[in-house]
Design an enzyme around this catalytic site. Structure first.
Site, PDB file in Angstrom:
ATOM      1  N   ARG A 157       0.852  -1.186   0.000  1.00  8.10           N
ATOM      2  CA  ARG A 157       0.000   0.000   0.000  1.00  8.10           C
ATOM      3  C   ARG A 157       0.891   1.240   0.000  1.00  8.10           C
ATOM      4  NH1 ARG A 157      -2.298  -3.348   4.193  1.00  8.10           N
ATOM      5  NH2 ARG A 157      -4.408  -4.077   3.678  1.00  8.10           N
ATOM      6  N   LYS A 181      -2.355  -2.023   7.929  1.00 11.30           N
ATOM      7  CA  LYS A 181      -3.516  -1.484   8.623  1.00 11.30           C
ATOM      8  C   LYS A 181      -3.652  -2.120  10.002  1.00 11.30           C
ATOM      9  CE  LYS A 181      -6.324  -0.211   4.620  1.00 11.30           C
ATOM     10  NZ  LYS A 181      -7.628  -0.412   3.915  1.00 11.30           N
ATOM     11  N   HIS A 250      -1.911   2.152  -5.876  1.00 10.19           N
ATOM     12  CA  HIS A 250      -2.795   1.017  -5.620  1.00 10.19           C
ATOM     13  C   HIS A 250      -3.000   0.169  -6.874  1.00 10.19           C
ATOM     14  CE1 HIS A 250      -4.434  -0.069  -1.797  1.00 10.19           C
ATOM     15  NE2 HIS A 250      -5.535  -0.523  -2.332  1.00 10.19           N
ATOM     16  N   ARG A 253      -0.363  -2.352  -6.757  1.00 13.28           N
ATOM     17  CA  ARG A 253      -0.717  -3.361  -5.751  1.00 13.28           C
ATOM     18  C   ARG A 253      -1.763  -4.321  -6.323  1.00 13.28           C
ATOM     19  NH1 ARG A 253      -1.408  -4.610  -0.124  1.00 13.28           N
ATOM     20  NH2 ARG A 253      -3.596  -4.792   0.495  1.00 13.28           N
ATOM     21  N   HIS A 276      -4.681  -8.805   3.986  1.00 14.71           N
ATOM     22  CA  HIS A 276      -6.130  -8.700   4.177  1.00 14.71           C
ATOM     23  C   HIS A 276      -6.546  -9.542   5.378  1.00 14.71           C
ATOM     24  CE1 HIS A 276      -6.907  -7.661  -0.347  1.00 14.71           C
ATOM     25  NE2 HIS A 276      -6.551  -6.609   0.362  1.00 14.71           N
ATOM     26  N   TYR A 285     -10.151 -10.389  -6.558  1.00 17.35           N
ATOM     27  CA  TYR A 285      -9.148 -10.691  -7.580  1.00 17.35           C
ATOM     28  C   TYR A 285      -9.464 -11.971  -8.340  1.00 17.35           C
ATOM     29  CZ  TYR A 285      -6.636  -6.970  -5.289  1.00 17.35           C
ATOM     30  OH  TYR A 285      -6.299  -5.752  -4.776  1.00 17.35           O
TER      31      TYR A 285
END
Length: 313
Positions: A157, A181, A250, A253, A276, A285
């Site tokens: 990210r 995150k 992004h 990514r 994630h 995806y």
């Protein structure tokens, strides 16, 4: 913004909202940004109630919330925005129930219209290779080459790559420690092209950076590069590298994730690499992968000519 107050004009249930805002500020200690979002969402509902002559909280029912959702949707508010708006209403109504101002939470069980699923834009392997092959031996060339190679190599990210420090790279194993995150860390492999670009960059970096600066990517002034600076450089690189469309961090990514899934078929692996917490986030995806497979099938199979939906109609 340190204080949220109901609008100065007379709107329905302003006293209850004032108490709710104080609760958000003092007890929940929400950020000013979150408080602002709640205030905007709840003011929309106040305006709707005023138009319908709904002045007191006990006058409100489930049908009024449904009507407000439909009204805002017609006004152009999208599915995700409506979901957040409903979340704000639920929090406020729950607060009102707790204080005896309402009998029940009239927003419970009401859902917003589903937002259309937008597939992320990606580069194919050739386009990605074209973008990251930055020529030149100047400071900015070497830094940008290392930056974009690393983003694409490890699926980072923007915030992750900007916050990297020198100590986050394990050169002996070509691994990278990333803080993502929720301050969760993960360890990622670094590809050989990215390793080569990073080594080249670090030699150049020494000439512009003080010994006590820990940031991996810096400006010519010697400080850590900013999010905005990376975004601007990638916009410029998109033109410089002859890309058909602007490439943003992004997108690299997303391209990393799509290419990894196409090659490995391992959704769990891609989930771990991307950081994630929920695999449903990664599953988007798979749609990209199926699109790719369909294109390859159409091109390769001798009896693969399939009519599109539009052609059939």
């Amino acid at each position: 913004m340190n204080d949220i107050s109901p609008p100065a004009i007379s709107l329905p249930f302003t006293e209850q909202l004032a108490a709710f805002y104080a609760y958000m500020r003092s007890e929940k200690q929400f950020s000013s940004h979150t408080q602002s979002n709640y205030a905007r969402d709840l003011e929309k509902f106040q305006q709707f109630c005023m138009q319908k002559s709904l002045i007191a909280l006990p006058d409100l029912g489930v049908n009024h919330v449904r009507m407000a959702v439909a009204h805002l949707h017609r006004e152009g508010l999208g599915g995700k925005s409506l979901q957040r708006w409903l979340s704000s209403l639920r929090s406020f109504f729950q607060f009102c129930v707790k204080h005896g101002w309402m009998k029940n939470n009239i927003a419970d069980g009401i859902s917003a219209p589903k937002a259309p699923k937008m597939l992320p834009k990606t580069l194919d392997a050739d386009q990605a290779a074209q973008f990251v092959q930055i020529e030149g031996d100047e400071f900015i060339n070497k830094r940008d080459r290392a930056l974009v190679e690393l983003i694409y190599s490890s699926g980072l990210r923007l915030a992750e790559v900007v916050s990297l420090n020198l100590v986050d790279i394990d050169w002996s194993d070509s691994m990278l420690t990333v803080t993502g995150k929720g301050k969760k860390t993960r360890i990622l492999p670094i590809g050989s092209y990215a390793i080569s670009a990073l080594k080249d960059w670090l030699v150049e970096r020494k000439q512009y950076t003080q010994d006590n600066e820990q940031a991996l990517f810096t400006t010519q002034r010697g400080g850590r590069i900013s999010h905005r600076a990376v975004q601007m450089r990638m916009q410029q690189l998109s033109i410089q590298q002859g890309m058909d469309n602007p490439v943003h961090p992004h997108m690299l990514r997303h391209s990393f994730a799509s290419h990894m899934l196409e090659s490995s078929g391992d959704l769990r692996l891609v989930q771990e690499l991307l950081g994630h917490s929920n695999i449903s986030t990664t599953q988007i995806y798979t749609h990209l992968d199926f699109q790719h497979l369909a294109r390859v099938y159409d091109q390769a199979h001798p009896r693969a000519t399939r009519k599109t939906k539009n052609e059939e109609e």
